[in-house]
Design a protein around this motif. Sequence first.
Motif, PDB file in Angstrom:
ATOM      1  N   PHE A 116      27.743   9.495   8.615  1.00 28.65           N
ATOM      2  CA  PHE A 116      26.755   9.612   7.539  1.00 28.65           C
ATOM      3  C   PHE A 116      26.317   8.217   7.124  1.00 28.65           C
ATOM      4  CE2 PHE A 116      28.719  13.757   5.970  1.00 28.65           C
ATOM      5  CZ  PHE A 116      27.551  14.510   6.063  1.00 28.65           C
ATOM      6  N   VAL A 117      25.013   8.010   6.990  1.00 26.29           N
ATOM      7  CA  VAL A 117      24.498   6.770   6.413  1.00 26.29           C
ATOM      8  C   VAL A 117      24.067   7.098   4.992  1.00 26.29           C
ATOM      9  CG1 VAL A 117      22.737   4.976   6.582  1.00 26.29           C
ATOM     10  CG2 VAL A 117      23.686   5.996   8.673  1.00 26.29           C
ATOM     11  N   PHE A 118      24.481   6.305   4.008  1.00 24.81           N
ATOM     12  CA  PHE A 118      24.082   6.637   2.633  1.00 24.81           C
ATOM     13  C   PHE A 118      23.795   5.377   1.822  1.00 24.81           C
ATOM     14  CE2 PHE A 118      27.684   6.299  -0.553  1.00 24.81           C
ATOM     15  CZ  PHE A 118      28.472   5.496   0.235  1.00 24.81           C
ATOM     16  N   ASP A 119      23.598   5.563   0.520  1.00 26.46           N
ATOM     17  CA  ASP A 119      23.381   4.460  -0.421  1.00 26.46           C
ATOM     18  C   ASP A 119      22.133   3.614  -0.084  1.00 26.46           C
ATOM     19  OD1 ASP A 119      24.090   3.255  -2.732  1.00 26.46           O
ATOM     20  OD2 ASP A 119      25.769   2.106  -1.940  1.00 26.46           O
ATOM     21  N   PRO A 120      20.951   4.257   0.050  1.00 27.37           N
ATOM     22  CA  PRO A 120      19.750   3.504   0.461  1.00 27.37           C
ATOM     23  C   PRO A 120      19.005   2.859  -0.707  1.00 27.37           C
ATOM     24  CG  PRO A 120      19.197   5.811   0.295  1.00 27.37           C
ATOM     25  CD  PRO A 120      20.630   5.686  -0.167  1.00 27.37           C
ATOM     26  N   GLU A 121      19.736   2.321  -1.692  1.00 33.14           N
ATOM     27  CA  GLU A 121      19.027   1.839  -2.885  1.00 33.14           C
ATOM     28  C   GLU A 121      18.198   0.577  -2.624  1.00 33.14           C
ATOM     29  OE1 GLU A 121      21.884   1.087  -5.985  1.00 33.14           O
ATOM     30  OE2 GLU A 121      23.222   0.027  -4.628  1.00 33.14           O
ATOM     31  N   PHE A 122      18.433  -0.095  -1.496  1.00 34.34           N
ATOM     32  CA  PHE A 122      17.646  -1.282  -1.172  1.00 34.34           C
ATOM     33  C   PHE A 122      16.437  -0.965  -0.272  1.00 34.34           C
ATOM     34  CE2 PHE A 122      21.383  -3.314  -2.756  1.00 34.34           C
ATOM     35  CZ  PHE A 122      21.005  -4.597  -3.129  1.00 34.34           C
TER      36      PHE A 122
ATOM     37  N   LYS B 216       3.556   2.045  -0.927  1.00 38.36           N
ATOM     38  CA  LYS B 216       3.395   1.927  -2.383  1.00 38.36           C
ATOM     39  C   LYS B 216       4.578   2.571  -3.110  1.00 38.36           C
ATOM     40  CE  LYS B 216      -1.046   3.362  -2.859  1.00 38.36           C
ATOM     41  NZ  LYS B 216      -2.146   3.989  -3.606  1.00 38.36           N
ATOM     42  N   ALA B 217       4.899   3.796  -2.697  1.00 42.77           N
ATOM     43  CA  ALA B 217       5.940   4.548  -3.405  1.00 42.77           C
ATOM     44  C   ALA B 217       7.297   3.863  -3.322  1.00 42.77           C
ATOM     45  CB  ALA B 217       6.034   5.959  -2.838  1.00 42.77           C
ATOM     46  N   PHE B 218       7.538   3.199  -2.220  1.00 43.16           N
ATOM     47  CA  PHE B 218       8.869   2.609  -2.031  1.00 43.16           C
ATOM     48  C   PHE B 218       8.854   1.090  -2.137  1.00 43.16           C
ATOM     49  CE2 PHE B 218       9.439   6.720   0.368  1.00 43.16           C
ATOM     50  CZ  PHE B 218      10.156   7.324  -0.649  1.00 43.16           C
ATOM     51  N   THR B 219       7.901   0.568  -2.881  1.00 37.85           N
ATOM     52  CA  THR B 219       7.970  -0.864  -3.186  1.00 37.85           C
ATOM     53  C   THR B 219       9.139  -1.062  -4.144  1.00 37.85           C
ATOM     54  OG1 THR B 219       5.636  -1.188  -2.829  1.00 37.85           O
ATOM     55  CG2 THR B 219       6.704  -2.768  -4.264  1.00 37.85           C
ATOM     56  N   ASN B 220       9.981  -2.019  -3.837  1.00 40.41           N
ATOM     57  CA  ASN B 220      11.292  -2.083  -4.490  1.00 40.41           C
ATOM     58  C   ASN B 220      11.589  -3.528  -4.917  1.00 40.41           C
ATOM     59  OD1 ASN B 220      13.947  -1.561  -5.213  1.00 40.41           O
ATOM     60  ND2 ASN B 220      14.530  -0.614  -3.263  1.00 40.41           N
ATOM     61  N   PRO B 221      10.779  -4.064  -5.851  1.00 39.09           N
ATOM     62  CA  PRO B 221      10.845  -5.503  -6.121  1.00 39.09           C
ATOM     63  C   PRO B 221      12.213  -5.999  -6.616  1.00 39.09           C
ATOM     64  CG  PRO B 221       9.399  -4.383  -7.699  1.00 39.09           C
ATOM     65  CD  PRO B 221       9.736  -3.391  -6.647  1.00 39.09           C
ATOM     66  N   ASP B 222      12.892  -5.196  -7.444  1.00 39.48           N
ATOM     67  CA  ASP B 222      14.168  -5.681  -7.991  1.00 39.48           C
ATOM     68  C   ASP B 222      15.206  -5.877  -6.893  1.00 39.48           C
ATOM     69  OD1 ASP B 222      13.008  -5.511 -10.411  1.00 39.48           O
ATOM     70  OD2 ASP B 222      13.981  -3.637 -11.010  1.00 39.48           O
ATOM     71  N   LEU B 223      15.349  -4.849  -6.056  1.00 40.84           N
ATOM     72  CA  LEU B 223      16.381  -4.930  -5.036  1.00 40.84           C
ATOM     73  C   LEU B 223      15.988  -5.897  -3.924  1.00 40.84           C
ATOM     74  CD1 LEU B 223      19.008  -3.171  -5.421  1.00 40.84           C
ATOM     75  CD2 LEU B 223      17.079  -2.400  -6.757  1.00 40.84           C
ATOM     76  N   CYS B 224      14.688  -5.928  -3.583  1.00 39.14           N
ATOM     77  CA  CYS B 224      14.246  -6.907  -2.583  1.00 39.14           C
ATOM     78  C   CYS B 224      14.490  -8.313  -3.101  1.00 39.14           C
ATOM     79  CB  CYS B 224      12.763  -6.731  -2.260  1.00 39.14           C
ATOM     80  SG  CYS B 224      12.441  -5.318  -1.198  1.00 39.14           S
ATOM     81  N   GLY B 225      14.289  -8.495  -4.402  1.00 34.42           N
ATOM     82  CA  GLY B 225      14.531  -9.815  -4.993  1.00 34.42           C
ATOM     83  C   GLY B 225      15.974 -10.260  -4.782  1.00 34.42           C
ATOM     84  N   ILE B 226      16.885  -9.324  -4.885  1.00 37.52           N
ATOM     85  CA  ILE B 226      18.294  -9.657  -4.666  1.00 37.52           C
ATOM     86  C   ILE B 226      18.497 -10.160  -3.237  1.00 37.52           C
ATOM     87  CG2 ILE B 226      20.633  -8.692  -4.517  1.00 37.52           C
ATOM     88  CD1 ILE B 226      19.912  -6.840  -6.834  1.00 37.52           C
TER      89      ILE B 226
END
Length: 408
Positions: free
Chosen positions: A247-253, A164-174
């Motif tokens: 380092f792994v970063f930038d997890p916005e998706f 629930k907390a990490f549902t990410n409709p905008d980025l998943c849509g991309i």
Amino acid sequence: MGDYSSYFLMKPEEVPDYVQAKLHFFPEGAKLSGQEIGDGNINYVFRVADRDSGKSIIVKQAGPTTRIEPDLGVSRDRGRIEAEILKLQSNFAPGLVPEIYLYDEVMCAMIMEDMVGHTMMRTGLLQHETYPEFAEDLTTFMAGCLIRTSDLVMDHKEKKELVKAFTNPDLCGITEDLVLMEPYTDCFHRNHVYPPNEEFIQKEVYGDQALCLEAAKLKFNFMNNPQALIHGDLHTGSIFINQEHTFVFDPEFAFFGPMGYDIGNMVMNLFFAWCNGEAEMEEGRKREDFLDWCMDTIADTVDLFVQKYDRVFDAYVTEPMAKMPGFKSWYLSGILADTAGYAGTEGLRRIHGMANVKDITSIEDVGKRTRAERIVVSFAKDCILNRNSFICGADYVAAIERAVRKHS
Ligand code: ADP
Ligand code: MG
């Protein structure tokens, strides 16, 4: 503005005071400099450094336009989600993500570890640099973050809360549009087809109904399989690296999706590096070493992941039904088929979708670039269409060799 009780966009020279007010990282009275280092248009990235000790820290702040926009809620939330995900990932893969020291909801800023001494991996690979520890680090990151956020390991209620907390409709849509639809349909006319390959893409991709059907299945699997907390955009531009460390970063998706999406994306991006080396490097030892390293790393990514899956499974799985004889290998075979499938979708979308990769677009020679693209397309199609038969690293190496032979 002294107490940071309402938002303002900081100027580089204002960031040192902010860090001093928020965090005990630098000694009091330290001589600090502030500098903007980011290139993004959404976020501002600042480095604050102490000239005496050489220590530094990063502040990433959302810009004011995202605050004025009506979708402010989403944009502001994104920074919080990114900070939370990095914290979670650091539990499962300690040391392999930059540490978050603080997230400030008012200033829409996070203060984080400076990935000092590391280079963006795509940049390094374009200079044909190799990284001996990479496959080991990457698979440690993936085995930890993926398997331990799945129902194999995580308590089912805790996992559902995180879903629930990490549902990410905008980025998943991309992703659903740009990766898992438009490369097959060009329905929004946003694809970038390299003109010498127009006919080839027409025939091999848009005109291949069997391929488009498999891509549709992969799209629906992406949308309906909250298997684990995946990074969602794991490629060589989301990695900062040097000879010893990653380092792994930038997890916005990030969201809960199929594990194979992350693994497959990495495999294909390593192959883009191979294609660049193959097209651009002069004959000789350095070229052979680079190409061998890329190929070995592709194979190791798969094989070491499988090894670590085994280990993490044995060490952490408590779910009674998951312990049924045969379940462990059945579950793995699903991950591996997804890995091949999404390696394939990444290959196609980076060749003729909207967002292309420098590894390929920087190849100036028309003949070489045309050929490199065709090799990727053939390999990618093989991965998608025969995804159930990619079960170890050697299967990828063999498929690459088939694709190369086809276009030599
Ligand atoms: P955005 O969300 O705006 O895309 P990124 O997180 O991708 O921002 O960061 C943009 C750039 O800033 C990165 O490519 C990198 O060069 C630099 N950067 C970001 N975070 C760090 C960090 N923790 N350490 C060092 N450099 C960083
Ligand atoms: Mg970014």
